[in-house]
Design an enzyme around this catalytic site. Structure first.
Site, mmCIF file in Angstrom:
data_model
loop_
_atom_site.group_PDB
_atom_site.id
_atom_site.type_symbol
_atom_site.label_atom_id
_atom_site.label_comp_id
_atom_site.label_asym_id
_atom_site.label_seq_id
_atom_site.Cartn_x
_atom_site.Cartn_y
_atom_site.Cartn_z
ATOM 1 C CB SER A 190 9.646 -1.824 -1.553
ATOM 2 O OG SER A 190 9.545 -1.637 -0.173
ATOM 3 C CB SER B 171 6.209 -9.310 -3.981
ATOM 4 O OG SER B 171 5.388 -8.187 -3.802
#
Length: 637
Positions: free
Chosen positions: A168, A112
């Site tokens: 996301s 991430s």
């Protein structure tokens, strides 16, 4: 053919920015490989190749390398004929599709905050822009719609986390359908496991999904008045934790509205989407007070506002929120909810509504961009959540990290294991490369008969299933598994809280999971009477979103898959699809945890390179180079 390495454009060693393709390093050690990546990164060279795999190190600033002039230097060129770039990788994938007329896929992976979403957008930008459709207005319209799907899905599916301002919070796989010329003529999007728990609560320093803040910041006064909203996110329970963290939300809303228009959404659909987003916000304002053994809504005006947005009767809505209908022996019995039970039902409704709204959004996009019957091959782009290790990790991180284990397994199977097995079959004299094979972890979490997901599902099937019993069962089943630990199985593991946490030794590092809420989130079901209420609303979209609401309360329903099992089945289907296509890889690296431009954290980068088998991939191709000579590299003609 004898190829002089120094003649490969930009690929020879340079003291200022290293080697553009790591397989050309004379020293294939991990130290040399990382040193080359660091040298290039600090020289603003964020891209490096390993053969046909692209390494993308997030610069955390705009390098000015994605303009139209740069893009149009790549068509028709092989990877080695230009400096490493995401456009070069996209050209290689597109050229393979046109040449073979077979499906290809670009698999984008990384932790991430490593830049996967941006890489995905640049691949889509290249594929849409590189083809000239001449005077074909329809093909140009399709390209515009494909590109517009990105900001729209980001608005509804992305959020600010402590690691990433545009993370996301769902998985996306998109097929771009091509005609025989390699020109896009449509597409289809699949979405996976939206992090719906974020709707009702966010961690410190994080926000809810972008669209909520965009709506408050960017909508005109007439729209806000119609939705009964004010501009201050602090006023709303579901949004207050993310208030004051402006991410150019006003401009973001304009881009979202423009994307809706480009995709072909009419005014009615756009209004419906915004009304349902506002409905979720107002659901969060519902509060309940005790009324004897029952409860009542604290502020009737909130119910009136919500009922107006859902297009239902306020009395019906109140009843659905404060009572529960239970069917037994063909009879329906009504029971009152306590205030605390009503809060649980409220939050379940908010999560379910937003999750199904997001799926409805994807379906509406697909209606616009899907060409119907496929005419040729497809270029797939997989942009899915990165591996996550947060200060507190729960059910969502458990699912996300399982997904990353599965994708890492695909990489190992397609790139490393198959190549080594082929060398062995052909009797090639080479040194076997050790790599981290994570098959055992995938089996432990989701594939074996006694997997962790099955243990969780067992608790969900019991009337009194609990997180504590789930952990206890894991301890018994996995006590001897070296990929699992808890304080009960390892008294020296002081980082795990007793009778609450467990540790999984993932390919990307150890993660400690807090089991609080695992069973509830896995079994996250909405009462049937709430589904019926939503289905019976005069808002047409809700009938599509909650079709099971049409059933009578007395109808016996098949027990639905749990959240984890549904996700696992989706991942199995995705992996099967990926392995049937020619793969191209973009391996994204997060250079530092502070999102500082051009700052390289040696320890963090070494960890990512080691656990993601990036260095093993480089050694593999280097071995090929030394075994066969430079001519054997797949990108040398």
């Amino acid at each position: 053919m004898n190829t002089d390495i120094s003649n490969l454009i930009g690929f020879a060693y340079n003291e200022e920015h290293g080697v553009a393709d790591s397989v050309l390093l004379s020293d294939v050690s991990e130290e040399s490989f990382l040193g080359n990546l660091k040298l290039r990164y600090q020289a603003s060279k964020m891209y490096t190749y390993i053969g046909e795999t692209l390494i993308a190190s997030n610069p955390y600033k705009d390098l000015g390398i994605y303009d139209a002039k740069t893009l149009h230097t790549f068509p028709g060129k092989a990877i080695y004929q230009a400096q490493p770039h995401v456009f070069g990788l996209a050209e290689a994938a597109h050229a393979t599709l046109k040449r073979s007329q077979k499906d290809v896929v670009v698999i984008i992976s990384g932790e991430s905050g490593a830049g996967k979403t941006e890489a995905s957008k640049h691949v889509m930008k290249y594929v849409a822009a590189v083809n000239k459709a001449g005077n074909d207005a329809e093909l140009e319209r399709v390209k515009d719609m494909l590109l517009a799907s990105n900001p729209l899905l980001e608005a509804f599916g992305n959020a600010k986390t402590i690691r990433n301002d545009n993370s996301s919070r769902f998985g996306k796989y998109m097929d771009v359908n091509m005609d025989f010329r390699g020109v896009p003529h449509g597409g289809c999007i699949q979405n996976f496991l939206l992090e719906k728990a974020r709707v009702i609560k966010q961690a410190d320093g994080e926000r809810n999904f972008h669209i909520f803040y965009q709506l408050l910041a960017g909508a005109d006064e007439a729209t806000l008045s119609m939705l009964k909203l004010v501009r201050d996110a602090n006023k709303y329970n579901y949004l207050a934790m993310g208030a004051g963290q402006d991410l150019k939300d006003e401009a973001g809303f304009k881009e979202t509205k423009a994307a809706m228009q480009a995709i072909g959404f009419d005014e009615a659909l756009t209004t419906t989407l915004l009304q349902l987003v506002a409905a979720v916000v107002h659901i969060g304002q519902l509060e309940f007070t005790a009324d004897g053994d029952a409860c009542k809504v604290a502020d009737e005006s909130v119910v009136t506002t919500l009922a107006g947005l859902l297009k239902t009767d306020a009395a019906k809505l109140t009843k659905a929120l404060t009572t529960r209908a239970v069917a037994a022996n063909g009879e329906v019995y009504e029971t009152n909810l306590t205030a605390s039970q009503a809060v649980v039902a409220r939050d379940a409704m908010a999560k379910a509504l937003y999750e199904r709204l997001f799926t409805h959004l994807v379906q509406q996009i697909n209606k616009s961009i899907n060409p119907g019957e496929a005419k040729g091959a497809a270029l797939g782009v997989l942009d899915i959540y990165g591996f996550e290790i947060f200060p507190s990790n729960g059910f969502e991180q458990f699912c996300i990290n399982y997904c990353n284990e599965k994708l890492q397994q695909v990489f190992i199977e397609l790139v490393l294991k198959m190549e080594q097995e082929e060398y062995a079959r052909e009797g090639i004299d080479w040194v076997e490369i050790e790599y981290f094979n994570n098959a055992a972890i995938c089996d432990m979490i989701g594939q074996s008969k006694s997997s962790m997901i099955k243990a969780l599902d067992e608790q969900c099937a019991l009337p009194n299933g609990s997180d504590a019993a789930f952990l206890s069962n894991l301890d018994r089943a996995l006590a001897s598994n070296d990929r699992y630990a808890s304080r009960q199985t390892d008294a020296n593991d002081s980082e795990c809280e007793r009778e609450r946490d467990f540790r999984v030794r993932h390919f990307a590092g150890d993660v400690i999971y807090n089991t609080d809420g695992f069973v509830a989130k896995n079994n996250d079901t909405l009462f049937q009477d709430l589904k019926r209420m939503l289905y019976q609303c005069d808002q047409p979209a809700l009938k599509d979103m909650f079709p099971e609401g049409a059933d009578e309360l007395t109808k016996v329903h098949k027990v639905p898959y749990t959240a984890a099992t549904s996700f696992k089945l989706s991942m199995d289907e995705l992996v099967t699809s990926l392995t049937s296509k020619a793969p191209f890889y973009i391996r994204c690296i997060k250079p530092n945890a502070q999102k500082k431009p051009l700052t390289w954290d040696d320890e963090l980068c070494q960890h990512q390179v080691k656990t993601a088998c990036i260095h093993a991939d480089m050694q593999q191709l280097s071995c090929c180079l030394h075994s066969f000579g430079l001519d054997a590299l797949p990108w040398i003609d």
